[in-house]
Design an enzyme around this catalytic site. Structure first.
Site, PDB file in Angstrom:
ATOM      1  N   CYS A  99       2.080  11.739  -5.583  1.00 52.04           N
ATOM      2  CA  CYS A  99       3.124  12.538  -4.923  1.00 52.04           C
ATOM      3  C   CYS A  99       4.201  11.705  -4.245  1.00 52.04           C
ATOM      4  O   CYS A  99       5.114  12.243  -3.645  1.00 52.04           O
ATOM      5  CB  CYS A  99       2.492  13.503  -3.923  1.00 52.04           C
ATOM      6  SG  CYS A  99       1.805  12.710  -2.454  1.00 52.04           S
ATOM      7  N   CYS A 121      -2.985  -1.634   5.096  1.00 54.03           N
ATOM      8  CA  CYS A 121      -2.884  -1.092   6.447  1.00 54.03           C
ATOM      9  C   CYS A 121      -2.288   0.318   6.316  1.00 54.03           C
ATOM     10  O   CYS A 121      -1.101   0.479   6.063  1.00 54.03           O
ATOM     11  CB  CYS A 121      -1.979  -2.013   7.260  1.00 54.03           C
ATOM     12  SG  CYS A 121      -1.844  -1.598   8.985  1.00 54.03           S
TER      13      CYS A 121
END
Length: 135
Positions: A99, A121
């Site tokens: 997406c 991260c």
């Protein structure tokens, strides 16, 4: 799973304000505030926007950086990596391949004991955890 190509208005309806800011506008949640920073349960981390499986809990590690850290996505094609120099430094942005939502950044060469010396991260707000059975 949400289909790729949703319009801006549809994303605003689907996501909360903070989710939208991070996932669709490339924002970052404050360090140490995310729900998965200290999460230890086993399971699969999915994209909060579309539900795609992104990271397995067995690749999560404590990096003490304030955000959940993983050493690799579930499969290389689950995420897209893009060059990001938006803050005057060279970084690699991590996006959901399904997406195109912003997840966080990946850093290499920091001395982590994993196969690629990588630290994905990732913003907690970009993820949902599907706990393993019995967790």
């Amino acid at each position: 799973m949400v289909a790729e190509g949703m319009g801006d208005e549809q994303w605003r309806e689907r996501l909360g304000r903070d989710e939208y800011r991070v996932l669709r506008e490339g924002g970052t949640e404050a360090p140490w505030t995310g729900e998965y920073v200290n999460e230890k349960r086993r399971g699969v981390y999915r994209c909060r926007a579309c539900g795609s499986e992104l990271f397995a809990s067995d690749t999560k590690f404590d990096s003490h950086c304030g955000w959940p850290s993983f050493w690799t996505p579930m499969a290389g094609d689950r995420v897209r990596l893009l060059e990001d120099d938006s803050l005057g430094m060279k970084r690699t942005e991590v996006r959901c391949a399904n997406c195109d939502s912003h997840l966080g950044h990946v850093f290499y060469g920091e001395g982590w004991d994993n196969p690629d010396d990588a630290r994905f991260c990732i913003n907690s707000i970009s993820l949902t955890l599907e706990p393993a059975p019995g967790e």
